[in-house]
Design an enzyme around this catalytic site. Structure first.
Site, PDB file in Angstrom:
ATOM      1  N   HIS A  25      -0.077  -0.063  -9.516  1.00 50.93           N
ATOM      2  CA  HIS A  25      -0.931  -0.987  -8.461  1.00 50.93           C
ATOM      3  C   HIS A  25      -1.677  -2.038  -9.188  1.00 50.93           C
ATOM      4  CE1 HIS A  25      -3.047  -0.409  -4.384  1.00 50.93           C
ATOM      5  NE2 HIS A  25      -2.783  -1.559  -4.652  1.00 50.93           N
TER       6      HIS A  25
ATOM      7  N   GLU B 142      -2.562   7.654  -5.444  1.00 51.66           N
ATOM      8  CA  GLU B 142      -2.720   7.419  -6.729  1.00 51.66           C
ATOM      9  C   GLU B 142      -4.021   7.831  -7.247  1.00 51.66           C
ATOM     10  OE1 GLU B 142      -3.232   3.034  -6.324  1.00 51.66           O
ATOM     11  OE2 GLU B 142      -1.124   2.993  -5.463  1.00 51.66           O
TER      12      GLU B 142
ATOM     13  N   ARG C 151       0.789  -1.202   0.214  1.00 51.37           N
ATOM     14  CA  ARG C 151      -0.075   0.051   0.193  1.00 51.37           C
ATOM     15  C   ARG C 151       0.731   1.116   0.047  1.00 51.37           C
ATOM     16  NH1 ARG C 151      -3.635  -2.195  -1.550  1.00 51.37           N
ATOM     17  NH2 ARG C 151      -5.705  -2.364  -0.859  1.00 51.37           N
TER      18      ARG C 151
END
Length: 375
Positions: free
Chosen positions: A253, A236, A211
């Site tokens: 991601h 993000e 994360r």
């Protein structure tokens, strides 16, 4: 005749209609666009990571079930859901193997490009849960020495053989796999703070496929390393330009985006909703799946890292994901980031791949330990 139930689903959930249409009327929308007015008459909402589940979204709706087909929880207000009596299910562990394969593939690629042997390398794994365990198992199969760090598990399970954070940070390669927590007895936000990063030496390698926010990005950008592998970022898709430029591999991601991980998440949530509505699960999606990957030919040269890289490259290439979001400037990268996530190409995990025997029994055994099927 019972009333038909309404289900709103993130359109990035694979086979959403095929799975959930047996339970009610399905409406699919981009996750970031799902708003309260879409849920006014919804009985359930199925999301991935781009929908914020909170009072603003769910107040004045009749939603009684929220299902997340991803493992992250920082976009879910679980306290609110409990207060409202809304059932919540998260597909914990669904993408663990996909993320572990991403990490190991990058480590093998670095071993070849940087010229080090895996058997002489220490791997620090910070967070040994669903993903960290998978990384540890695969790394052990490759002969790496493991430094495992997970204070919550040590405290709750009375485990031995684990190390403290400072010891884990002394490893040749460090990979983080904790959840993102801002409070509690073991917060992880900026767990790798500027102070902790000051311990990192230029020969070390740092990986974040957990994360954004676990590592202090400003401090990381100013920490000399041998290599940075970054899949998860703060803010993000507006990722930090300075840190981005330090990355040997920078991806949007997607470490957990194998087809198998996505399908596992969908099926886990589907079964949970069936249980919530006391309906027998009816799953028949085999005809909608792509054919299995072609068998992989293996040839050994005696250079273990190179031989392994050649096999893994036939399954997944992190450098292709890196290239997909590289742009002339930050704004271009930000735009590519979300588009690529929503249009991510199919790749299958190692257990879906079969390999022809190489003739090297030790090498073939290692492939089996990694999950490959020998013909």
């Amino acid at each position: 005749m019972s009333e038909i139930k309404n289900i709103v689903i993130d359109d990035a959930v694979p086979l959403a209609n095929d799975l959930f249409q047996s339970l009610g009327q399905v409406t699919t929308l981009p996750g970031k666009d799902i708003a309260q007015h879409h849920l006014k008459d919804a009985d359930a909402v199925i999301i991935r990571s781009r929908t914020q589940i909170n009072a603003r979204l769910l107040d004045a709706t009749r939603v009684g079930f929220v299902g997340s087909t991803v493992v992250g929880l920082d976009h879910i207000d679980q306290t609110y859901l409990k207060q409202r009596g809304i059932t919540f299910y998260s597909a914990q562990g669904c993408n663990a193997n996909s993320v572990a394969e991403y990490v190991i593939t990058n480590i093998v690629n670095l071993a070849v490009s940087k010229g080090f042997q895996l058997a002489n390398t220490r791997l620090g794994i910070i967070g040994v849960g669903h993903v960290g365990k998978r990384v540890a198992d695969k790394a052990a199969a490759l002969g790496m020495t493991l430094l495992l760090n997970d204070p919550p598990r040590v405290a709750n399970e009375n485990l031995t053989g684990f190390v403290d954070l400072d010891t884990a940070l002394s490893a040749d390669i460090i990979t983080v796999h904790t959840p993102l927590k801002y409070d509690g007895s073991h917060p992880t936000y900026h767990l790798l703070s500027a102070d902790k990063l000051s311990q990192i030496q230029p020969h070390q390698i740092l990986i974040n496929a957990a994360r954004g926010g676990i590592i202090d990005e400003q401090a990381w950008a100013n920490t000399p390393t041998q290599a940075n592998i970054i899949d998860c970022w703060e803010n993000e898709p507006n990722i930090d330009e300075t840190l981005y430029q330090t990355a040997n591999i920078a991806t949007p991601h997607i470490a957990g985006h194998s087809l198998d991980a996505k399908l596992a998440g969908s099926i886990m949530v589907f079964k949970a909703l069936c249980q919530h509505w006391q309906t027998p699960p009816d799953i028949n999606i085999d005809a909608r799946l792509p054919p299995p990957p072609a068998p992989i030919n293996t040839q050994t040269t005696g250079d273990f890292e190179t031989d392994l890289q050649r096999v893994l490259a036939q399954c997944y290439r992190p450098e292709a994901d890196d290239a997909a979001i590289r742009g002339k400037n930050t704004l271009e990268t930000h735009k590519k980031y979300e588009y690529y996530r929503r249009h991510y190409p199919i790749h299958r995990e190692w257990p879906q791949h079969s390999v022809h025997p190489s003739g090297d029994l030790k090498f073939d055994k290692i492939l089996n330990l990694l999950g490959f099927q020998t013909l």
